[in-house]
Design a protein around this motif. Structure first.
Motif, PDB file in Angstrom:
ATOM      1  N   MET A 123       0.796  -1.282  -0.152  1.00  0.00           N
ATOM      2  CA  MET A 123       0.019   0.018   0.001  1.00  0.00           C
ATOM      3  C   MET A 123       0.726   1.233   0.203  1.00  0.00           C
ATOM      4  O   MET A 123       1.874   1.358   0.872  1.00  0.00           O
ATOM      5  CB  MET A 123      -0.918   0.015   1.156  1.00  0.00           C
ATOM      6  CG  MET A 123      -1.884   1.153   1.365  1.00  0.00           C
ATOM      7  SD  MET A 123      -2.667   1.408   2.948  1.00  0.00           S
ATOM      8  CE  MET A 123      -4.034   0.146   2.434  1.00  0.00           C
ATOM      9  N   LEU A 124       0.618   2.285  -0.866  1.00  0.00           N
ATOM     10  CA  LEU A 124       1.233   3.678  -0.988  1.00  0.00           C
ATOM     11  C   LEU A 124       0.624   4.416  -0.027  1.00  0.00           C
ATOM     12  O   LEU A 124      -0.491   4.871  -0.157  1.00  0.00           O
ATOM     13  CB  LEU A 124       1.491   4.004  -2.302  1.00  0.00           C
ATOM     14  CG  LEU A 124       1.931   3.001  -3.628  1.00  0.00           C
ATOM     15  CD1 LEU A 124       1.718   3.557  -4.852  1.00  0.00           C
ATOM     16  CD2 LEU A 124       3.323   2.714  -2.991  1.00  0.00           C
ATOM     17  N   LYS A 125       1.506   4.804   0.918  1.00  0.00           N
ATOM     18  CA  LYS A 125       0.837   5.862   2.213  1.00  0.00           C
ATOM     19  C   LYS A 125       0.957   7.377   1.525  1.00  0.00           C
ATOM     20  O   LYS A 125       2.085   7.619   0.957  1.00  0.00           O
ATOM     21  CB  LYS A 125       1.387   5.458   3.379  1.00  0.00           C
ATOM     22  CG  LYS A 125       1.361   4.264   3.885  1.00  0.00           C
ATOM     23  CD  LYS A 125       1.822   4.022   5.342  1.00  0.00           C
ATOM     24  CE  LYS A 125       1.652   2.839   5.925  1.00  0.00           C
ATOM     25  NZ  LYS A 125       2.339   2.785   7.210  1.00  0.00           N
ATOM     26  N   ILE A 126      -0.141   8.019   1.814  1.00  0.00           N
ATOM     27  CA  ILE A 126      -0.141   9.368   1.280  1.00  0.00           C
ATOM     28  C   ILE A 126       0.937  10.431   1.809  1.00  0.00           C
ATOM     29  O   ILE A 126       1.605  11.143   1.030  1.00  0.00           O
ATOM     30  CB  ILE A 126      -1.625   9.949   1.572  1.00  0.00           C
ATOM     31  CG1 ILE A 126      -2.660   9.172   0.807  1.00  0.00           C
ATOM     32  CG2 ILE A 126      -1.427  11.516   1.270  1.00  0.00           C
ATOM     33  CD1 ILE A 126      -2.667   9.516  -0.702  1.00  0.00           C
ATOM     34  N   GLU A 127       1.348  10.035   3.152  1.00  0.00           N
ATOM     35  CA  GLU A 127       2.436  11.016   3.595  1.00  0.00           C
ATOM     36  C   GLU A 127       3.941  10.549   2.968  1.00  0.00           C
ATOM     37  O   GLU A 127       4.691  11.596   2.756  1.00  0.00           O
ATOM     38  CB  GLU A 127       2.583  10.750   5.219  1.00  0.00           C
ATOM     39  CG  GLU A 127       2.922   9.193   5.710  1.00  0.00           C
ATOM     40  CD  GLU A 127       1.788   8.586   5.883  1.00  0.00           C
ATOM     41  OE1 GLU A 127       1.879   7.554   6.751  1.00  0.00           O
ATOM     42  OE2 GLU A 127       0.618   8.956   5.418  1.00  0.00           O
ATOM     43  N   LEU A 128       4.019   9.565   2.355  1.00  0.00           N
ATOM     44  CA  LEU A 128       5.231   8.970   1.873  1.00  0.00           C
ATOM     45  C   LEU A 128       5.192   9.653   0.473  1.00  0.00           C
ATOM     46  O   LEU A 128       6.242  10.071   0.024  1.00  0.00           O
ATOM     47  CB  LEU A 128       5.417   7.337   1.760  1.00  0.00           C
ATOM     48  CG  LEU A 128       5.394   6.789   2.910  1.00  0.00           C
ATOM     49  CD1 LEU A 128       5.608   5.186   2.769  1.00  0.00           C
ATOM     50  CD2 LEU A 128       6.377   7.204   4.054  1.00  0.00           C
ATOM     51  N   LEU A 129       3.914   9.472  -0.279  1.00  0.00           N
ATOM     52  CA  LEU A 129       3.877   9.996  -1.626  1.00  0.00           C
ATOM     53  C   LEU A 129       4.380  11.627  -1.641  1.00  0.00           C
ATOM     54  O   LEU A 129       4.791  12.302  -2.501  1.00  0.00           O
ATOM     55  CB  LEU A 129       2.485   9.868  -2.318  1.00  0.00           C
ATOM     56  CG  LEU A 129       2.360   8.247  -2.444  1.00  0.00           C
ATOM     57  CD1 LEU A 129       0.874   8.139  -2.968  1.00  0.00           C
ATOM     58  CD2 LEU A 129       3.232   7.740  -3.409  1.00  0.00           C
ATOM     59  N   GLU A 130       3.579  12.248  -0.563  1.00  0.00           N
ATOM     60  CA  GLU A 130       3.554  13.632  -0.593  1.00  0.00           C
ATOM     61  C   GLU A 130       5.136  14.191  -0.328  1.00  0.00           C
ATOM     62  O   GLU A 130       5.608  15.130  -0.849  1.00  0.00           O
ATOM     63  CB  GLU A 130       3.204  14.132   0.782  1.00  0.00           C
ATOM     64  CG  GLU A 130       3.171  15.680   1.211  1.00  0.00           C
ATOM     65  CD  GLU A 130       2.457  16.106   2.473  1.00  0.00           C
ATOM     66  OE1 GLU A 130       2.391  17.431   2.625  1.00  0.00           O
ATOM     67  OE2 GLU A 130       2.505  15.136   3.330  1.00  0.00           O
ATOM     68  N   GLY A 131       6.299  13.267   0.469  1.00  0.00           N
ATOM     69  CA  GLY A 131       7.549  13.519   0.531  1.00  0.00           C
ATOM     70  C   GLY A 131       8.153  13.151  -0.804  1.00  0.00           C
ATOM     71  O   GLY A 131       9.091  13.954  -1.247  1.00  0.00           O
ATOM     72  N   PHE A 132       7.817  12.156  -1.568  1.00  0.00           N
ATOM     73  CA  PHE A 132       8.566  11.962  -2.743  1.00  0.00           C
ATOM     74  C   PHE A 132       8.013  13.057  -3.870  1.00  0.00           C
ATOM     75  O   PHE A 132       8.893  13.166  -4.435  1.00  0.00           O
ATOM     76  CB  PHE A 132       7.716  10.390  -3.307  1.00  0.00           C
ATOM     77  CG  PHE A 132       8.296  10.179  -4.608  1.00  0.00           C
ATOM     78  CD1 PHE A 132       9.739   9.961  -4.868  1.00  0.00           C
ATOM     79  CD2 PHE A 132       7.161  10.172  -5.545  1.00  0.00           C
ATOM     80  CE1 PHE A 132      10.022   9.288  -6.244  1.00  0.00           C
ATOM     81  CE2 PHE A 132       7.645   9.681  -6.988  1.00  0.00           C
ATOM     82  CZ  PHE A 132       8.989   9.550  -7.229  1.00  0.00           C
ATOM     83  N   ILE A 133       6.781  13.473  -3.766  1.00  0.00           N
ATOM     84  CA  ILE A 133       6.940  14.590  -4.975  1.00  0.00           C
ATOM     85  C   ILE A 133       7.535  15.730  -4.422  1.00  0.00           C
ATOM     86  O   ILE A 133       8.066  16.491  -5.438  1.00  0.00           O
ATOM     87  CB  ILE A 133       5.096  14.895  -4.858  1.00  0.00           C
ATOM     88  CG1 ILE A 133       4.217  13.852  -5.337  1.00  0.00           C
ATOM     89  CG2 ILE A 133       4.798  16.129  -5.464  1.00  0.00           C
ATOM     90  CD1 ILE A 133       2.905  14.168  -5.111  1.00  0.00           C
ATOM     91  N   ALA A 134       7.742  16.216  -3.333  1.00  0.00           N
ATOM     92  CA  ALA A 134       8.770  17.105  -2.762  1.00  0.00           C
ATOM     93  C   ALA A 134      10.103  17.066  -3.332  1.00  0.00           C
ATOM     94  O   ALA A 134      10.619  18.079  -3.865  1.00  0.00           O
ATOM     95  CB  ALA A 134       8.526  17.421  -1.232  1.00  0.00           C
ATOM     96  N   VAL A 135      10.525  15.857  -3.053  1.00  0.00           N
ATOM     97  CA  VAL A 135      11.650  15.567  -3.314  1.00  0.00           C
ATOM     98  C   VAL A 135      12.036  15.722  -5.011  1.00  0.00           C
ATOM     99  O   VAL A 135      12.925  16.284  -5.443  1.00  0.00           O
ATOM    100  CB  VAL A 135      12.344  14.264  -2.851  1.00  0.00           C
ATOM    101  CG1 VAL A 135      13.514  14.212  -3.664  1.00  0.00           C
ATOM    102  CG2 VAL A 135      12.445  14.143  -1.465  1.00  0.00           C
ATOM    103  N   ALA A 136      11.027  15.377  -5.846  1.00  0.00           N
ATOM    104  CA  ALA A 136      10.942  15.132  -7.298  1.00  0.00           C
ATOM    105  C   ALA A 136      10.925  16.833  -7.865  1.00  0.00           C
ATOM    106  O   ALA A 136      11.773  17.166  -8.724  1.00  0.00           O
ATOM    107  CB  ALA A 136       9.756  14.472  -7.737  1.00  0.00           C
ATOM    108  N   GLU A 137      10.001  17.516  -7.120  1.00  0.00           N
ATOM    109  CA  GLU A 137      10.065  19.016  -7.596  1.00  0.00           C
ATOM    110  C   GLU A 137      11.305  19.895  -6.986  1.00  0.00           C
ATOM    111  O   GLU A 137      11.513  20.595  -7.799  1.00  0.00           O
ATOM    112  CB  GLU A 137       8.730  19.501  -6.819  1.00  0.00           C
ATOM    113  CG  GLU A 137       7.347  18.995  -7.601  1.00  0.00           C
ATOM    114  CD  GLU A 137       6.190  19.427  -6.875  1.00  0.00           C
ATOM    115  OE1 GLU A 137       5.055  19.232  -7.454  1.00  0.00           O
ATOM    116  OE2 GLU A 137       6.242  20.035  -5.752  1.00  0.00           O
ATOM    117  N   CYS A 138      11.797  19.507  -5.901  1.00  0.00           N
ATOM    118  CA  CYS A 138      12.869  20.251  -5.368  1.00  0.00           C
ATOM    119  C   CYS A 138      14.428  19.843  -6.096  1.00  0.00           C
ATOM    120  O   CYS A 138      15.347  20.933  -6.077  1.00  0.00           O
ATOM    121  CB  CYS A 138      12.957  20.401  -3.845  1.00  0.00           C
ATOM    122  SG  CYS A 138      11.343  21.382  -3.112  1.00  0.00           S
ATOM    123  N   GLY A 139      14.338  18.805  -6.235  1.00  0.00           N
ATOM    124  CA  GLY A 139      15.475  17.911  -6.888  1.00  0.00           C
ATOM    125  C   GLY A 139      16.646  17.850  -5.625  1.00  0.00           C
ATOM    126  O   GLY A 139      17.892  17.840  -5.949  1.00  0.00           O
TER     127      GLY A 139
END
Length: 289
Positions: A1-17
């Protein structure tokens, strides 16, 4: 299961680099964010980030996950917004004559239910006389009802006129009997009330064989030459013939009014929208089967 809080952090890393900037953006420590990315990679079973001195970039699997992550975050946000909006779900209590419920569902009520998902529409059916009485007892917010008189100003709004005719089976014999067999709507129906109110001693006596709120049952009784019945003009078919009240010595039928009646103490913006939708469909309501 993909947890929302993990995806939120992943998106932030992808956007900030950059892990440090991403952690600052979502108000977490860099070590916490690194641990979340590690948990996410363990969940999908593949590396998601490539790390070097310049920062981080997404792997091919990371690019794929990012697309899904955006969609999942959007759905999560929409779900929360809708649940928040529906916490105090409004209820509208609507009364409709039993014989017209399908017509109103098809013409406008299903559209209202589909459009206003945070409003619970409670529909009850009855004969018009009972609906009007129950409205004044506070059981409804809005009703549709049939009457031979137009509503008094401020107490309702006329939608359209509805003409009823006495009909018999085509080439039948029921209407020729000395005591005329009738199929009528039940007690407290204004149509039935007018039949008896307009019946004169000089007219042929009445024998009520069937009382029902179902127009289909009335039509079947007529088509099978069991009785005559007052039938709405739009329901008359080629198996029936219209009877002239004077020629056949039976009670005349007035033109009936189909109207909206409101409970003035419970009107809201939502009930106004329902009323507007009903009025916008007057043409189809007055002619549909």
């Amino acid at each position: 299961m993909l947890k929302i809080e993990l995806l939120e952090g992943f998106i932030a890393v992808a956007e900030c680099g950059n892990l440090s900037k991403a952690a600052e953006k979502i108000c977490r420590t860099q070590s916490t964010l690194s641990l979340q990315i590690k948990k996410l990679e363990e969940s999908v079973g593949r590396p998601l980030l490539l790390r070097d001195n310049k920062g981080v970039t997404l792997t091919e699997s990371g690019e794929t996950l990012l697309n899904y992550a955006y969609k999942m975050m959007q759905l999560n946000s929409q779900a929360l917004d809708e649940l928040k909006d529906c916490q105090n779900k409004e209820v509208i209590r609507l009364g409709v004559p039993t014989d017209y419920i399908n017509r109103y569902l098809d013409s406008c009520l299903l559209e209202f239910i589909r459009e206003f998902t945070c409003i619970e529409l409670v529909i009850d059916t009855d004969v018009s006389g009972n609906l009007y009485k129950r409205l004044h007892q506070g059981e409804f917010d809005v009703i549709v009802a049939t009457h031979w008189q137009a509503p008094a100003p401020g107490h309702g709004e006329l939608l359209f006129e509805r003409r009823f005719h006495w009909v018999a089976a085509k080439d039948g014999n029921a209407h020729k009997r000395d005591t005329i067999p009738m199929a009528l709507y039940p007690e407290n129906c204004p149509i039935r009330a007018q039949v008896f109110a307009n019946h004169q001693i000089s007219m042929r006596p009445i024998n009520v064989l069937l009382s029902t709120p179902s127009p289909n049952a009335l039509c079947m009784a007529v088509e099978n030459d069991l009785a005559i019945a007052p039938i709405a003009e739009f329901r008359i078919n080629d198996k029936m013939e219209i009877l002239d009240p004077v020629e056949h010595n039976i009670p005349p039928l007035p033109i009936f009014n189909e109207s909206l009646y409101l409970n003035p103490d419970t009107q809201t913006e939502a009930t106004n929208q329902l009323i507007t939708l009903i009025k916008a469909n007057i043409e189809s309501l007055s002619t549909s089967q």
